[in-house]
Design a protein around this motif. Structure first.
Motif, PDB file in Angstrom:
ATOM      1  N   GLN A  16       0.834  -1.207   0.000  1.00 55.73           N
ATOM      2  CA  GLN A  16       0.000   0.000   0.000  1.00 55.73           C
ATOM      3  C   GLN A  16       0.863   1.250   0.000  1.00 55.73           C
ATOM      4  O   GLN A  16       0.577   2.228  -0.707  1.00 55.73           O
ATOM      5  N   GLN A  17       1.942   1.230   0.775  1.00 51.51           N
ATOM      6  CA  GLN A  17       2.852   2.369   0.803  1.00 51.51           C
ATOM      7  C   GLN A  17       3.505   2.595  -0.567  1.00 51.51           C
ATOM      8  O   GLN A  17       3.686   3.738  -0.995  1.00 51.51           O
ATOM      9  N   GLN A  18       3.848   1.522  -1.244  1.00 56.73           N
ATOM     10  CA  GLN A  18       4.440   1.666  -2.573  1.00 56.73           C
ATOM     11  C   GLN A  18       3.451   2.292  -3.547  1.00 56.73           C
ATOM     12  O   GLN A  18       3.816   3.142  -4.369  1.00 56.73           O
ATOM     13  N   HIS A  19       2.193   1.886  -3.450  1.00 57.79           N
ATOM     14  CA  HIS A  19       1.165   2.474  -4.314  1.00 57.79           C
ATOM     15  C   HIS A  19       0.986   3.950  -3.996  1.00 57.79           C
ATOM     16  O   HIS A  19       0.911   4.789  -4.907  1.00 57.79           O
ATOM     17  N   TRP A  20       0.904   4.277  -2.713  1.00 59.92           N
ATOM     18  CA  TRP A  20       0.750   5.683  -2.343  1.00 59.92           C
ATOM     19  C   TRP A  20       1.940   6.521  -2.797  1.00 59.92           C
ATOM     20  O   TRP A  20       1.773   7.660  -3.233  1.00 59.92           O
ATOM     21  N   ARG A  21       3.139   5.960  -2.704  1.00 64.99           N
ATOM     22  CA  ARG A  21       4.320   6.699  -3.122  1.00 64.99           C
ATOM     23  C   ARG A  21       4.224   7.079  -4.604  1.00 64.99           C
ATOM     24  O   ARG A  21       4.587   8.192  -4.999  1.00 64.99           O
ATOM     25  N   SER A  22       3.676   6.169  -5.415  1.00 62.36           N
ATOM     26  CA  SER A  22       3.530   6.459  -6.841  1.00 62.36           C
ATOM     27  C   SER A  22       2.537   7.586  -7.093  1.00 62.36           C
ATOM     28  O   SER A  22       2.559   8.219  -8.157  1.00 62.36           O
ATOM     29  N   LEU A  23       1.676   7.861  -6.126  1.00 68.20           N
ATOM     30  CA  LEU A  23       0.682   8.930  -6.246  1.00 68.20           C
ATOM     31  C   LEU A  23       1.097  10.192  -5.488  1.00 68.20           C
ATOM     32  O   LEU A  23       0.333  11.155  -5.423  1.00 68.20           O
ATOM     33  N   GLY A  24       2.267  10.158  -4.888  1.00 62.64           N
ATOM     34  CA  GLY A  24       2.738  11.314  -4.133  1.00 62.64           C
ATOM     35  C   GLY A  24       2.119  11.436  -2.759  1.00 62.64           C
ATOM     36  O   GLY A  24       2.082  12.532  -2.181  1.00 62.64           O
ATOM     37  N   ILE A  25       1.627  10.325  -2.202  1.00 61.53           N
ATOM     38  CA  ILE A  25       1.003  10.329  -0.877  1.00 61.53           C
ATOM     39  C   ILE A  25       1.971   9.730   0.140  1.00 61.53           C
ATOM     40  O   ILE A  25       2.501   8.642  -0.075  1.00 61.53           O
ATOM     41  N   GLN A  26       2.186  10.441   1.236  1.00 62.03           N
ATOM     42  CA  GLN A  26       2.969   9.924   2.358  1.00 62.03           C
ATOM     43  C   GLN A  26       2.079   9.876   3.587  1.00 62.03           C
ATOM     44  O   GLN A  26       1.607  10.915   4.055  1.00 62.03           O
ATOM     45  N   CYS A  27       1.832   8.688   4.098  1.00 55.81           N
ATOM     46  CA  CYS A  27       0.948   8.531   5.251  1.00 55.81           C
ATOM     47  C   CYS A  27       1.377   7.300   6.040  1.00 55.81           C
ATOM     48  O   CYS A  27       1.306   6.177   5.520  1.00 55.81           O
ATOM     49  N   PRO A  28       1.862   7.460   7.266  1.00 51.07           N
ATOM     50  CA  PRO A  28       2.269   6.289   8.063  1.00 51.07           C
ATOM     51  C   PRO A  28       1.124   5.300   8.250  1.00 51.07           C
ATOM     52  O   PRO A  28      -0.037   5.694   8.385  1.00 51.07           O
ATOM     53  N   ILE A  29       1.458   4.024   8.254  1.00 50.72           N
ATOM     54  CA  ILE A  29       0.485   2.960   8.496  1.00 50.72           C
ATOM     55  C   ILE A  29       0.871   2.230   9.773  1.00 50.72           C
ATOM     56  O   ILE A  29       2.013   1.793   9.925  1.00 50.72           O
ATOM     57  N   SER A  30      -0.092   2.097  10.684  1.00 49.22           N
ATOM     58  CA  SER A  30       0.110   1.329  11.908  1.00 49.22           C
ATOM     59  C   SER A  30      -0.337  -0.106  11.692  1.00 49.22           C
ATOM     60  O   SER A  30      -1.404  -0.348  11.115  1.00 49.22           O
TER      61      SER A  30
END
Length: 414
Positions: free
Chosen positions: A224-238
């Motif tokens: 999920q983090q890799q997908h968000w990175r491709s969209l320019g989204i940075q959001c920590p996941i717990s």
């Protein structure tokens, strides 16, 4: 009120019943009266109540006994406790009703004003309105008969899916920017549909599959983090760790390696533990948690305040964040003692230099109170329910867009 609801008043004082009846009839309720439990259940045998206004002190049985009897009958009515007992007895009686699966509305302490009774009865309109399910999930009353082979297949064949519930920043502004998300695992079962963790996590622990299950969750969160990175989204996941995860000495190195291999900043994954998990083997847990912190992976303590050793042990753990127990947060709107406990916990967290998050926020008044005492972060249905991958991504894109536009306006007006 478009629909007239059936109200049963249960009180042995005729004068109080008459007072309640007059107010309720003015609000267009159909009113029935009972002075004891026998008359109450005779009424229920012949009609379906929408609301029960229940005194705790009756001549034959007490109100808590009646709650249990109503539960055995699968009573669907909303129940309002109206009693001269002190607030602590009222609040614990309400929690007993909730634990029995009954729909409990805020209690009323006698003497009761017309305004208070009208306000309480008016809430029935909201409670009795048709509800749209927020999540299509199977929650059986009896434990599911699943096998180790089924769960192993679910792990191996990607039947486990993640939903994400945002955590918001409460002190920045009323726009509540997202500061992180909690990953909540679901099992997309071929027969039973979407299963909540209660249906299979304990089973996974008992069958020795919790390590594999946790690794599947970690891989899902990293993807999920890799997908968000491709969209320019940075959001920590717990991600939630179980007690048995906190006895696995290989976990810190393995977790760091998985993040590095995927090219994800280690700070974008947060290890969330419960106090119960940390206390199962405190020395081992502290060793593992300390190593996670050294590797720049933050640690959050969930359900704080629900365990017996919070105050004695919390300062020994290498924590970044405390999350207030949701059962305490839900009591804030109707229990002054809950507010005092939360304030005391806030003072403890502040003295330890920890970030504080409250989960289970469902109302504006709860959010406002927590803001007023300095709570840093909030999580709950008031802000956003848990969302599957596609929906949480769209939610975050909208949030990021609004935040960027707001910051641009501020810069223009420098």
């Amino acid at each position: 009120m478009n629909k007239k609801f059936n109200l049963i008043i249960v009180d042995d004082d005729e004068g109080i019943r008459a007072f309640f009846r007059d107010v309720a009839e003015d609000l267009s309720f159909y009113v029935f009266e009972s002075a004891d439990s026998e008359a109450l259940f005779e009424l229920i045998d012949h009609m379906v109540p929408d609301v029960i206004l229940l005194d705790l002190t009756l001549p034959d049985v007490d109100g808590v006994e009646i709650l249990r009897l109503l539960s055995t009958r699968n009573c669907q009515a909303s129940i309002i406790l109206a009693s001269g007992q002190d607030k602590r007895v009222l609040s614990t009686s309400l929690r007993v009703g909730e634990s029995l699966g009954l729909t409990m509305l805020p209690s009323l302490q006698k003497p009761i004003s017309v305004a208070s009774l009208e306000q309480s009865l008016s809430k029935v309109r909201v409670v009795m309105s048709p509800k749209v399910p927020t999540e299509r999930a199977y929650q059986p009353k009896q434990p599911l008969l699943i096998t180790k082979q089924e769960l192993q297949r679910a792990i191996d064949e990607n039947e486990l899916v993640l939903h994400y519930q945002p955590k918001v920043e409460m002190q920045v502004s009323d726009s509540f920017p997202v500061t992180g998300c909690e990953a909540l695992v679901r099992w997309n079962h071929a027969i039973h549909g979407m299963l909540f963790p209660d249906a299979f996590i304990e089973f996974a622990e008992n069958e020795g599959l919790i390590g594999q299950l946790t690794e599947a969750v970690i891989k899902g969160a990293i993807a999920q983090q890799q997908h968000w990175r491709s969209l320019g989204i940075q959001c920590p996941i717990s991600i939630n760790l179980s007690p048995k995860n906190l006895t696995d000495l290989s976990l810190p190195n393995r977790l760091a390696f998985m993040l590095d291999e995927a090219g994800i900043e280690r700070s974008l994954l947060v290890a969330e533990i419960t106090e119960q998990a940390a206390m199962a083997d405190p020395d081992m847990a502290n060793e593992i948690l300390t190593r996670l912190r050294i590797k720049r992976i933050d640690v959050s303590l969930d359900d704080f305040g629900s365990g017996y050793s919070s105050l004695a042990e919390v300062y020994r753990m290498p924590l970044c964040e405390l999350k207030f127990d949701r059962s305490l947060v839900r009591d804030l709107d109707q229990n002054d003692d809950a507010k005092m406990v939360i304030k005391a916990q806030m003072a403890l967290a502040r003295s330890l230099g920890l970030i504080v998050c409250a989960e289970g926020i469902e109302t504006l008044s709860t959010a406002r109170f927590l803001q007023s005492i300095g709570c840093d972060r909030g999580q709950g249905y008031y802000y956003c329910k848990p969302l599957p991958s596609k929906e949480i991504t769209e939610y975050l894109r909208l949030k990021v867009g609004k935040t960027n536009r707001k910051n641009a306006r501020k810069a223009d007006h420098g």
